[in-house]
Design a protein around this motif. Sequence first.
Motif, PDB file in Angstrom:
ATOM      1  N   PRO A  78       0.752  -1.200   0.031  1.00 22.84           N
ATOM      2  CA  PRO A  78       0.070  -0.004  -0.056  1.00 22.84           C
ATOM      3  C   PRO A  78       0.930   1.319   0.035  1.00 22.84           C
ATOM      4  CG  PRO A  78      -0.128  -1.080   2.079  1.00 22.84           C
ATOM      5  CD  PRO A  78       0.688  -2.030   1.300  1.00 22.84           C
ATOM      6  N   GLN A  79       1.872   0.984   0.608  1.00 28.91           N
ATOM      7  CA  GLN A  79       2.853   2.251   0.727  1.00 28.91           C
ATOM      8  C   GLN A  79       3.350   2.686  -0.726  1.00 28.91           C
ATOM      9  OE1 GLN A  79       3.737  -0.630   1.519  1.00 28.91           O
ATOM     10  NE2 GLN A  79       6.048  -1.286   1.218  1.00 28.91           N
ATOM     11  N   TYR A  80       3.659   1.945  -1.643  1.00 29.78           N
ATOM     12  CA  TYR A  80       4.062   2.051  -3.017  1.00 29.78           C
ATOM     13  C   TYR A  80       2.569   2.925  -3.661  1.00 29.78           C
ATOM     14  CZ  TYR A  80       4.827   1.764  -7.771  1.00 29.78           C
ATOM     15  OH  TYR A  80       4.962   2.058  -9.176  1.00 29.78           O
ATOM     16  N   VAL A  81       1.810   2.384  -3.321  1.00 27.40           N
ATOM     17  CA  VAL A  81       0.410   3.096  -4.235  1.00 27.40           C
ATOM     18  C   VAL A  81       0.378   4.591  -3.573  1.00 27.40           C
ATOM     19  CG1 VAL A  81      -2.088   2.909  -4.334  1.00 27.40           C
ATOM     20  CG2 VAL A  81      -0.653   0.904  -4.717  1.00 27.40           C
ATOM     21  N   VAL A  82       0.201   4.612  -2.345  1.00 23.88           N
ATOM     22  CA  VAL A  82       0.281   5.926  -1.717  1.00 23.88           C
ATOM     23  C   VAL A  82       1.347   6.962  -1.963  1.00 23.88           C
ATOM     24  CG1 VAL A  82       0.118   7.264   0.287  1.00 23.88           C
ATOM     25  CG2 VAL A  82      -1.134   5.217   0.301  1.00 23.88           C
ATOM     26  N   TRP A  83       2.571   6.494  -1.957  1.00 28.61           N
ATOM     27  CA  TRP A  83       3.662   7.347  -2.289  1.00 28.61           C
ATOM     28  C   TRP A  83       3.975   7.572  -3.594  1.00 28.61           C
ATOM     29  CZ3 TRP A  83       6.842   4.281   1.875  1.00 28.61           C
ATOM     30  CH2 TRP A  83       6.525   4.631   3.072  1.00 28.61           C
ATOM     31  N   SER A  84       3.640   6.726  -4.448  1.00 29.97           N
ATOM     32  CA  SER A  84       3.830   6.999  -6.066  1.00 29.97           C
ATOM     33  C   SER A  84       2.864   7.995  -6.570  1.00 29.97           C
ATOM     34  CB  SER A  84       3.870   5.640  -6.943  1.00 29.97           C
ATOM     35  OG  SER A  84       2.657   4.949  -6.724  1.00 29.97           O
ATOM     36  N   LYS A  85       1.763   7.927  -6.000  1.00 28.21           N
ATOM     37  CA  LYS A  85       0.430   8.851  -6.433  1.00 28.21           C
ATOM     38  C   LYS A  85       1.044  10.178  -5.755  1.00 28.21           C
ATOM     39  CE  LYS A  85      -3.691   6.612  -6.528  1.00 28.21           C
ATOM     40  NZ  LYS A  85      -4.540   5.853  -5.680  1.00 28.21           N
ATOM     41  N   GLN A  86       1.547  10.227  -4.633  1.00 21.82           N
ATOM     42  CA  GLN A  86       1.653  11.392  -3.693  1.00 21.82           C
ATOM     43  C   GLN A  86       3.106  12.160  -4.459  1.00 21.82           C
ATOM     44  OE1 GLN A  86       1.668  11.107   0.233  1.00 21.82           O
ATOM     45  NE2 GLN A  86       2.392  13.174   0.748  1.00 21.82           N
ATOM     46  N   PHE A  87       4.285  11.392  -4.645  1.00 20.66           N
ATOM     47  CA  PHE A  87       5.551  11.967  -5.141  1.00 20.66           C
ATOM     48  C   PHE A  87       6.061  11.479  -6.555  1.00 20.66           C
ATOM     49  CE2 PHE A  87       5.461  11.147  -0.549  1.00 20.66           C
ATOM     50  CZ  PHE A  87       5.612  12.397  -0.140  1.00 20.66           C
ATOM     51  N   GLY A  88       5.209  10.890  -7.356  1.00 19.65           N
ATOM     52  CA  GLY A  88       5.728  10.398  -8.493  1.00 19.65           C
ATOM     53  C   GLY A  88       6.533   8.954  -8.770  1.00 19.65           C
ATOM     54  N   LYS A  89       6.773   8.636  -9.896  1.00 18.23           N
ATOM     55  CA  LYS A  89       7.174   7.392 -10.090  1.00 18.23           C
ATOM     56  C   LYS A  89       8.658   7.048  -9.460  1.00 18.23           C
ATOM     57  CE  LYS A  89       8.912   8.259 -14.629  1.00 18.23           C
ATOM     58  NZ  LYS A  89       8.581   8.109 -16.050  1.00 18.23           N
ATOM     59  N   ARG A  90       9.338   8.148  -9.247  1.00 18.33           N
ATOM     60  CA  ARG A  90      10.504   7.984  -8.271  1.00 18.33           C
ATOM     61  C   ARG A  90      10.250   8.675  -7.021  1.00 18.33           C
ATOM     62  NH1 ARG A  90      14.445  11.056 -12.862  1.00 18.33           N
ATOM     63  NH2 ARG A  90      14.467   9.128 -14.563  1.00 18.33           N
ATOM     64  N   PHE A  91      10.438   7.621  -6.036  1.00 12.76           N
ATOM     65  CA  PHE A  91      10.359   8.543  -4.812  1.00 12.76           C
ATOM     66  C   PHE A  91      11.554   7.653  -3.841  1.00 12.76           C
ATOM     67  CE2 PHE A  91       7.067   5.156  -4.708  1.00 12.76           C
ATOM     68  CZ  PHE A  91       7.387   4.401  -3.718  1.00 12.76           C
ATOM     69  N   ILE A  92      11.838   8.446  -2.683  1.00 12.10           N
ATOM     70  CA  ILE A  92      12.713   7.802  -1.594  1.00 12.10           C
ATOM     71  C   ILE A  92      11.923   7.456  -0.471  1.00 12.10           C
ATOM     72  CG2 ILE A  92      13.482  10.285  -1.233  1.00 12.10           C
ATOM     73  CD1 ILE A  92      16.130   9.017  -0.976  1.00 12.10           C
ATOM     74  N   TYR A  93      12.095   6.508   0.172  1.00  8.34           N
ATOM     75  CA  TYR A  93      11.596   6.390   1.554  1.00  8.34           C
ATOM     76  C   TYR A  93      12.684   5.801   2.463  1.00  8.34           C
ATOM     77  CZ  TYR A  93      11.196   1.454   0.574  1.00  8.34           C
ATOM     78  OH  TYR A  93      11.438  -0.080   0.263  1.00  8.34           O
ATOM     79  N   TRP A  94      12.241   5.504   3.734  1.00  8.78           N
ATOM     80  CA  TRP A  94      13.293   5.220   4.850  1.00  8.78           C
ATOM     81  C   TRP A  94      13.018   3.976   5.328  1.00  8.78           C
ATOM     82  CZ3 TRP A  94      17.722   8.535   4.868  1.00  8.78           C
ATOM     83  CH2 TRP A  94      17.457   9.752   4.203  1.00  8.78           C
ATOM     84  N   ASN A  95      14.104   3.049   5.241  1.00  8.11           N
ATOM     85  CA  ASN A  95      13.815   1.608   6.120  1.00  8.11           C
ATOM     86  C   ASN A  95      14.583   1.899   7.242  1.00  8.11           C
ATOM     87  OD1 ASN A  95      12.608  -1.007   5.977  1.00  8.11           O
ATOM     88  ND2 ASN A  95      14.649  -1.637   6.283  1.00  8.11           N
ATOM     89  N   GLY A  96      13.996   2.360   8.372  1.00  7.35           N
ATOM     90  CA  GLY A  96      14.803   2.563   9.643  1.00  7.35           C
ATOM     91  C   GLY A  96      15.832   4.159   8.835  1.00  7.35           C
ATOM     92  N   CYS A  97      17.113   3.690   9.024  1.00  8.01           N
ATOM     93  CA  CYS A  97      17.878   4.954   8.649  1.00  8.01           C
ATOM     94  C   CYS A  97      18.586   4.665   7.137  1.00  8.01           C
ATOM     95  CB  CYS A  97      19.265   5.006   9.552  1.00  8.01           C
ATOM     96  SG  CYS A  97      18.594   5.715  10.980  1.00  8.01           S
ATOM     97  N   GLU A  98      18.034   3.540   6.320  1.00  7.40           N
ATOM     98  CA  GLU A  98      18.322   3.294   5.081  1.00  7.40           C
ATOM     99  C   GLU A  98      17.616   3.964   3.975  1.00  7.40           C
ATOM    100  OE1 GLU A  98      19.927  -0.847   4.126  1.00  7.40           O
ATOM    101  OE2 GLU A  98      18.579  -0.656   2.521  1.00  7.40           O
ATOM    102  N   PRO A  99      18.213   4.905   3.351  1.00  7.81           N
ATOM    103  CA  PRO A  99      17.327   5.592   2.303  1.00  7.81           C
ATOM    104  C   PRO A  99      16.986   4.624   0.935  1.00  7.81           C
ATOM    105  CG  PRO A  99      19.419   6.609   2.440  1.00  7.81           C
ATOM    106  CD  PRO A  99      19.552   5.497   3.375  1.00  7.81           C
TER     107      PRO A  99
END
Length: 518
Positions: free
Chosen positions: A84-105
Amino acid sequence: MTMVVLLTILLALLIPLLKVVYQTISYYYLTPRRIKRIMAKQGVYGPKPRPLLGNLKDIASLLSKTASHDMSSINHDIVGRLMPQYVVWSKQFGKRFIYWNGCEPRLCLTEGDLIKEFLTKYNSVSGRSWQQEQGSKHFVGGGLLMANGQNWYHQRQIVAKAFTGDKLKVNAGYVVECTKQTIQKLEKEIEESSGQNEFEIGEYLARLTADIISRAEFGWSHEKGKRIFDLLNLLQRRAAQATRNLYLPGSRFFPSKYNKGLKALKLEVERLLVEIIQSHKDTAEIGRGNSQGNDLLSMLLNEMQKIRDDGFSLNLNLLLDECKTFFFAGHETTAILLTWTIMLLASNPDWQDKVREEVAGVCKGDTPSIDHLPKLTLLGMVINESMRLYPPALFIPRMAFQDMELGDLHIPKGLSIWIPNVAINHNKEIWGEDANEFNPGRFATRPLNENRYFAPFSSGPRTCVGQAFATMEAKIILSMLVSRFRFTISKNYRHAPVIVITVKPKYGVQVCLEPLNS
Ligand code: HEM
């Protein structure tokens, strides 16, 4: 004089301590901040990370809403459920986005041309991240799946020899033999249970693929490897749980009950492996092994005795890690592929009939051999469609170990690239309006349209080393099963795909088997 000695000792103690403190600050704060700035300058944004946790809580909260219930029907539209995070974030930030797994970008990358370039051109300067390595330290350790740099190169050279064409032919024999036994077991159970013909087929397929890898690559009977198989499954689940705590600095050193349990389990698996390896050696010495030194384990044992001039050495620890790696990678993914394919065939009887007819026409009543396999084109299309809808490898994860230029993007050292196979495979812009439907016919036209990135085994030099083995295995098992049984989906089947490292059916796949006259 005493003062000078004291100061020297103090400095000697302080310098390594300061180094650790600096590395910790750099890992948890400075590097993420630097990467965020560099990506923002290029217009790549993402959800706001929390200190230490990054976006882990956001992901968990979204998943708890989407993946906790069954799907209302057998529907393959699973991206919103599993990612679900992919669906939400790709809508919000576009096809390239960066997220954080703990401190790992992590940069989510879905553009086929950039993915191909990254996996091919930058293979030698990318690899597993610290977090990934730590997460699987007790599970597959430094085996091929998790190795980096020169170690990866040497390990790959050694194991690749176990997957050449001549070995594949021998291994096809093991696949046929083990599948016959599974079929007999199923037939016997149907006969003895007077008409009860419902099975959770995933369980049988997992045992079958474990049996095959045990015999083909390690020269063990499955019974001998059964305890290892069960312990490794447990170790895999525990290691996956432990990964969730890695965002806490130093958590892996806490002498918690959990960490102690994980280590004890690892030691137990390794003790059993050493016993089995010793018995493999003894059998080889007295010339009674049926693998005649051709299997992966024999090759690894031979390699251990070699003195190499390139500085690489295969020691006992690495041998054990390699055994765990191949035992895991060599059966789990294939079992999952087979389970989903049976579910798809059971719920699409027209394709099941087409495949059965094709197998009958190609094999003419014989057991399938390696020469039949290229002619089983419809079956190949069904397998591809199954891996498209339910990719056994959900993501391809790689960290950039140096700055690199990828298309119009500058990728800084320390950024992880995440290739979400499942989202790419369900994208309507790539696959058309019927992207969420089962339609193996889409693989009939070759070559695939240019922007269709479809690589269930990954691509580039680090592509799956067992790809040919897995494809051969899947084709033989499926053609033997459809020739002996008609499958229908049971009314007890609950469609609930979940992520447990791979995409699994939460409650298994219940099918009814109707034996066919041979
Ligand atoms: C349907 C079955 C399979 C699928 C879909 C699959 C998929 C993959 C993928 C996508 C990778 C790349 C992972 C990455 O770069 O992050 C990979 C790597 C690997 N696979 Fe498979 N695999 C399958 C079966 C097998 C089998 C049967 C074996 C062994 C007998 C195997 C052994 C490995 C190993 C050792 C690696 C690591 C290769 C390296 O890093 O150089 N896999 N697999």
